[in-house]
Scaffold this active site. Structure first.
Site, PDB file in Angstrom:
ATOM      1  N   ASN A 257      -0.862  14.436  11.500  1.00 41.27           N
ATOM      2  CA  ASN A 257       0.348  13.886  12.122  1.00 41.27           C
ATOM      3  C   ASN A 257       0.813  14.821  13.224  1.00 41.27           C
ATOM      4  O   ASN A 257       0.470  15.998  13.237  1.00 41.27           O
ATOM      5  CB  ASN A 257       1.479  13.809  11.082  1.00 41.27           C
ATOM      6  CG  ASN A 257       1.219  12.770  10.027  1.00 41.27           C
ATOM      7  OD1 ASN A 257       0.557  13.038   9.028  1.00 41.27           O
ATOM      8  ND2 ASN A 257       1.738  11.585  10.229  1.00 41.27           N
TER       9      ASN A 257
ATOM     10  N   HIS B 251      -0.171   9.960  14.610  1.00 39.28           N
ATOM     11  CA  HIS B 251      -1.136  11.050  14.405  1.00 39.28           C
ATOM     12  C   HIS B 251      -1.557  11.559  15.790  1.00 39.28           C
ATOM     13  O   HIS B 251      -1.444  10.857  16.799  1.00 39.28           O
ATOM     14  CB  HIS B 251      -2.319  10.550  13.574  1.00 39.28           C
ATOM     15  CG  HIS B 251      -1.954  10.367  12.121  1.00 39.28           C
ATOM     16  ND1 HIS B 251      -2.360  11.235  11.131  1.00 39.28           N
ATOM     17  CD2 HIS B 251      -1.178   9.432  11.506  1.00 39.28           C
ATOM     18  CE1 HIS B 251      -1.865  10.838   9.962  1.00 39.28           C
ATOM     19  NE2 HIS B 251      -1.134   9.742  10.164  1.00 39.28           N
TER      20      HIS B 251
ATOM     21  N   HIS C 170       5.290   6.859  13.672  1.00 40.83           N
ATOM     22  CA  HIS C 170       4.449   7.701  12.802  1.00 40.83           C
ATOM     23  C   HIS C 170       3.120   7.907  13.528  1.00 40.83           C
ATOM     24  O   HIS C 170       2.176   7.141  13.357  1.00 40.83           O
ATOM     25  CB  HIS C 170       4.264   6.972  11.467  1.00 40.83           C
ATOM     26  CG  HIS C 170       3.395   7.670  10.468  1.00 40.83           C
ATOM     27  ND1 HIS C 170       3.890   8.259   9.323  1.00 40.83           N
ATOM     28  CD2 HIS C 170       2.058   7.857  10.411  1.00 40.83           C
ATOM     29  CE1 HIS C 170       2.903   8.761   8.613  1.00 40.83           C
ATOM     30  NE2 HIS C 170       1.776   8.535   9.255  1.00 40.83           N
TER      31      HIS C 170
ATOM     32  N   CYS D 263      -5.977  10.498   6.935  1.00 38.22           N
ATOM     33  CA  CYS D 263      -6.231   9.562   5.843  1.00 38.22           C
ATOM     34  C   CYS D 263      -7.732   9.504   5.608  1.00 38.22           C
ATOM     35  O   CYS D 263      -8.492   9.265   6.545  1.00 38.22           O
ATOM     36  CB  CYS D 263      -5.679   8.187   6.211  1.00 38.22           C
ATOM     37  SG  CYS D 263      -6.060   6.928   4.987  1.00 38.22           S
TER      38      CYS D 263
ATOM     39  N   ARG E 276       2.953  14.654   1.648  1.00 40.03           N
ATOM     40  CA  ARG E 276       2.129  13.485   1.284  1.00 40.03           C
ATOM     41  C   ARG E 276       0.992  13.290   2.284  1.00 40.03           C
ATOM     42  O   ARG E 276      -0.157  13.633   2.003  1.00 40.03           O
ATOM     43  CB  ARG E 276       3.015  12.224   1.191  1.00 40.03           C
ATOM     44  CG  ARG E 276       2.336  11.029   0.543  1.00 40.03           C
ATOM     45  CD  ARG E 276       1.415  10.253   1.441  1.00 40.03           C
ATOM     46  NE  ARG E 276       2.067   9.751   2.640  1.00 40.03           N
ATOM     47  CZ  ARG E 276       1.407   9.163   3.634  1.00 40.03           C
ATOM     48  NH1 ARG E 276       0.103   9.002   3.567  1.00 40.03           N
ATOM     49  NH2 ARG E 276       2.056   8.744   4.714  1.00 40.03           N
ATOM     50  N   ASP E 277       1.297  12.820   3.472  1.00 39.80           N
ATOM     51  CA  ASP E 277       0.241  12.580   4.469  1.00 39.80           C
ATOM     52  C   ASP E 277      -0.496  13.886   4.743  1.00 39.80           C
ATOM     53  O   ASP E 277      -1.719  13.916   4.901  1.00 39.80           O
ATOM     54  CB  ASP E 277       0.879  12.041   5.764  1.00 39.80           C
ATOM     55  CG  ASP E 277      -0.074  11.215   6.608  1.00 39.80           C
ATOM     56  OD1 ASP E 277      -1.285  11.450   6.524  1.00 39.80           O
ATOM     57  OD2 ASP E 277       0.399  10.348   7.370  1.00 39.80           O
TER      58      ASP E 277
HETATM   59  P1  HMG Z   1      -8.356  -1.377  -6.437  1.00 39.77           P
HETATM   60  O1  HMG Z   1      -9.591  -0.691  -6.920  1.00 39.77           O
HETATM   61  O2  HMG Z   1      -8.519  -2.651  -5.677  1.00 39.77           O
HETATM   62  O3  HMG Z   1      -7.297  -1.619  -7.594  1.00 39.77           O
HETATM   63  O4  HMG Z   1      -7.525  -0.336  -5.583  1.00 39.77           O
HETATM   64  P2  HMG Z   1      -7.379  -2.183  -9.044  1.00 39.77           P
HETATM   65  O5  HMG Z   1      -6.058  -2.805  -9.312  1.00 39.77           O
HETATM   66  O6  HMG Z   1      -8.627  -2.991  -9.238  1.00 39.77           O
HETATM   67  O7  HMG Z   1      -7.498  -0.852  -9.946  1.00 39.77           O
HETATM   68  C1  HMG Z   1      -8.616  -0.002  -9.912  1.00 39.77           C
HETATM   69  C2  HMG Z   1      -8.314   1.252 -10.696  1.00 39.77           C
HETATM   70  O8  HMG Z   1      -7.228   1.974 -10.088  1.00 39.77           O
HETATM   71  C3  HMG Z   1      -7.842   0.971 -12.127  1.00 39.77           C
HETATM   72  O9  HMG Z   1      -8.251   2.095 -12.920  1.00 39.77           O
HETATM   73  C4  HMG Z   1      -6.345   0.974 -12.005  1.00 39.77           C
HETATM   74  O10 HMG Z   1      -5.692   1.284 -13.206  1.00 39.77           O
HETATM   75  C5  HMG Z   1      -6.131   2.090 -11.010  1.00 39.77           C
HETATM   76  P3  HMG Z   1      -9.595   2.038 -13.813  1.00 39.77           P
HETATM   77  O11 HMG Z   1      -9.372   0.890 -14.719  1.00 39.77           O
HETATM   78  O12 HMG Z   1     -10.733   1.825 -12.846  1.00 39.77           O
HETATM   79  O13 HMG Z   1      -9.611   3.394 -14.455  1.00 39.77           O
HETATM   80  N1  HMG Z   1      -4.881   1.914 -10.256  1.00 39.77           N
HETATM   81  C6  HMG Z   1      -3.935   2.865 -10.159  1.00 39.77           C
HETATM   82  N2  HMG Z   1      -3.843   4.099 -10.662  1.00 39.77           N
HETATM   83  C7  HMG Z   1      -2.720   4.810 -10.367  1.00 39.77           C
HETATM   84  N3  HMG Z   1      -1.726   4.326  -9.592  1.00 39.77           N
HETATM   85  C8  HMG Z   1      -1.795   3.090  -9.077  1.00 39.77           C
HETATM   86  C9  HMG Z   1      -2.936   2.309  -9.357  1.00 39.77           C
HETATM   87  N4  HMG Z   1      -3.311   1.063  -9.004  1.00 39.77           N
HETATM   88  C10 HMG Z   1      -4.502   0.828  -9.558  1.00 39.77           C
HETATM   89  N5  HMG Z   1      -0.800   2.650  -8.311  1.00 39.77           N
HETATM   90  C11 HMG Z   1      -5.436   0.468  -4.718  1.00 39.77           C
HETATM   91  C12 HMG Z   1      -6.345  -0.732  -4.919  1.00 39.77           C
HETATM   92  C13 HMG Z   1      -4.361   0.036  -3.761  1.00 39.77           C
HETATM   93  C14 HMG Z   1      -4.823   0.876  -6.053  1.00 39.77           C
HETATM   94  C15 HMG Z   1      -6.284   1.651  -4.161  1.00 39.77           C
HETATM   95  O14 HMG Z   1      -7.081   1.200  -3.097  1.00 39.77           O
HETATM   96  C16 HMG Z   1      -5.410   2.773  -3.693  1.00 39.77           C
HETATM   97  O15 HMG Z   1      -4.777   3.451  -4.491  1.00 39.77           O
HETATM   98  N6  HMG Z   1      -5.357   3.022  -2.397  1.00 39.77           N
HETATM   99  C17 HMG Z   1      -4.473   4.032  -1.838  1.00 39.77           C
HETATM  100  C18 HMG Z   1      -5.042   4.529  -0.574  1.00 39.77           C
HETATM  101  C19 HMG Z   1      -4.136   5.569  -0.010  1.00 39.77           C
HETATM  102  O16 HMG Z   1      -3.293   6.142  -0.678  1.00 39.77           O
HETATM  103  N7  HMG Z   1      -4.325   5.864   1.296  1.00 39.77           N
HETATM  104  C20 HMG Z   1      -3.564   6.860   1.983  1.00 39.77           C
HETATM  105  C21 HMG Z   1      -2.154   6.466   2.202  1.00 39.77           C
HETATM  106  S1  HMG Z   1      -1.943   5.303   3.525  1.00 39.77           S
HETATM  107  C22 HMG Z   1      -1.898   6.295   4.955  1.00 39.77           C
HETATM  108  O17 HMG Z   1      -2.203   7.462   4.905  1.00 39.77           O
HETATM  109  C23 HMG Z   1      -1.380   5.694   6.230  1.00 39.77           C
HETATM  110  C24 HMG Z   1       0.062   6.116   6.532  1.00 39.77           C
HETATM  111  O18 HMG Z   1       0.183   7.514   6.619  1.00 39.77           O
HETATM  112  C25 HMG Z   1       0.511   5.488   7.852  1.00 39.77           C
HETATM  113  C26 HMG Z   1      -0.476   5.733   8.983  1.00 39.77           C
HETATM  114  O19 HMG Z   1      -0.757   6.904   9.323  1.00 39.77           O
HETATM  115  O20 HMG Z   1      -0.973   4.729   9.495  1.00 39.77           O
HETATM  116  C27 HMG Z   1       1.017   5.619   5.445  1.00 39.77           C
HETATM  117 MG    MG Z   2      -0.251   8.722   8.360  1.00 39.87          MG
END
Ligand code: HMG
Ligand code: MG
Length: 302
Positions: A247, A207, A205, A238, A13-14
């Site tokens: 990581n 990086h 966690h 990310c 994933r990450d």
């Molecule tokens: P948004 O634009 O505010 O959401 O995004 P929305 O509810 O207005 O929806 C916008 C569009 O996204 C719509 O589609 C929804 O259907 C779709 P459209 O009508 O435009 O075609 N949508 C989805 N589609 C699939 N699955 C869903 C979903 N939700 C909405 N679950 C949202 C808000 C949270 C969805 C967006 O910003 C997002 O998906 N962000 C994810 C970011 C991400 O994955 N980042 C990486 C992971 S975090 C990380 O790496 C850190 C970590 O490793 C720890 C660390 O290292 O610190 C965990």
């Molecule tokens: Mg991470």
């Protein structure tokens, strides 16, 4: 000092969420199976997030359905909202991870809402998960610094940790998203957060952007922390955290732990083989120092 450690492998994933070269569902499944075969049993395999935000994680449902669900394996997936939860549940998820931030800047960039709004989004997700007997892990990003807001105080992390813990997360994973932490800061962080969440339920966690991750883990272990998130080959990053690299590498963590007499159950040869296979797919060598050393040794022997 901690005497046993649980590794949460986040490479599929990450590790893959920030790669330019797309990796097919079949190759993601093969990577996960190779990690299981190497002895890693807790693996984050995908994310049910917006495909516009992270196109690399599309078809995580097919990945989750496609992997062999051995009794000893535990597969995690990221879920940002109810839509993601429904999709994850339909694909058979038994453990999900919600992800918040300790800083407002990263929360906005990553999930397009404030920290408080993200908690409100997680509440119905966690309620549904409880009703379905799905376990929920809680991430907090930017625990040692934010690419937008700069310094992050341990108390700010502890505040979010308490909320996620009180909502029912079984484990809180502390993300040094941009790898800026140093050992004393990691120690202070763990001391502060373990005041509100038991140390046994905290994961590190980290990086490795500035090369501090192993030292930070060691400092955390001295405080009693015993869950480590890592990614095979040091993959990871990310797209919403500018400048962040991968990581801490699982190989490097395993090497350190085994050297300290802490058994991991991981077969290093198999792990490096899994790393090499995914490195070939994404077209760059592993960042892991141990994989690099073992590959160099192998080349000399041939
Ligand atoms: P948004 O634009 O505010 O959401 O995004 P929305 O509810 O207005 O929806 C916008 C569009 O996204 C719509 O589609 C929804 O259907 C779709 P459209 O009508 O435009 O075609 N949508 C989805 N589609 C699939 N699955 C869903 C979903 N939700 C909405 N679950 C949202 C808000 C949270 C969805 C967006 O910003 C997002 O998906 N962000 C994810 C970011 C991400 O994955 N980042 C990486 C992971 S975090 C990380 O790496 C850190 C970590 O490793 C720890 C660390 O290292 O610190 C965990
Ligand atoms: Mg991470």
């Amino acid at each position: 000092m901690t005497e046993s450690v649980r590794i949460v492998e986040v490479g599929p994933r990450d590790g893959l969420q920030n790669e330019k070269t797309p990796v097919s569902v079949a190759d993601r499944i093969a990577f996960i199976e190779a990690l299981v075969d190497a002895g890693l049993h807790t693996i984050e395999v995908g994310a049910f997030v917006s495909p516009k935000a992270i196109p690399q994680m599309v078809n995580s449902d097919q990945v989750l359905r496609g992997v062999d669900h051995h009794a000893s394996s535990e597969f995690h997936v990221l879920v940002p909202n109810e839509k993601g939860y429904e999709a994850a549940r339909a694909a058979g998820a038994k453990v999900i991870a919600v992800f918040a931030s300790a800083s407002e800047g990263f929360s906005r960039a990553n999930i397009n809402c404030s920290v408080a709004e993200s908690i409100e989004r997680f509440k119905p997700v966690i309620d549904k998960a409880k009703a379905d007997a799905v376990r929920v892990r809680g991430y907090i990003s930017c625990v040692l610094g934010c690419p937008f807001d700069g310094e992050v105080k341990p108390q700010a992390v502890a505040d979010v940790a308490k909320v996620l813990w009180d909502l029912g997360c079984y484990e809180i994973s502390l993300g040094d998203t941009i790898g800026v932490g140093t050992p004393l800061k990691a120690r202070q962080l763990l001391r502060a957060v373990s005041g509100v969440v038991p140390m046994t339920n905290l994961a590190m966690h980290f990086h490795d952007t500035y090369g501090q991750a192993l030292a930070n883990l060691y400092a955390g272990m001295e405080e009693g922390a015993r869950v480590i998130d890592s990614a095979a080959g040091g993959l990871g990053g990310c797209p919403f955290a500018p400048g962040a690299t991968g990581n801490v590498a699982t190989e490097d963590v395993v090497y350190m732990l085994e050297g300290m007499g802490i058994a991991t159950g991981v077969d290093m040869q198999k792990l490096v083989a899994a790393t090499n296979a995914v490195s070939r797919l994404i077209g760059r060598p592993p960042l892991s120092r141990v994989a690099g050393a073992m590959n160099a040794k192998q080349r000399l022997a041939n």
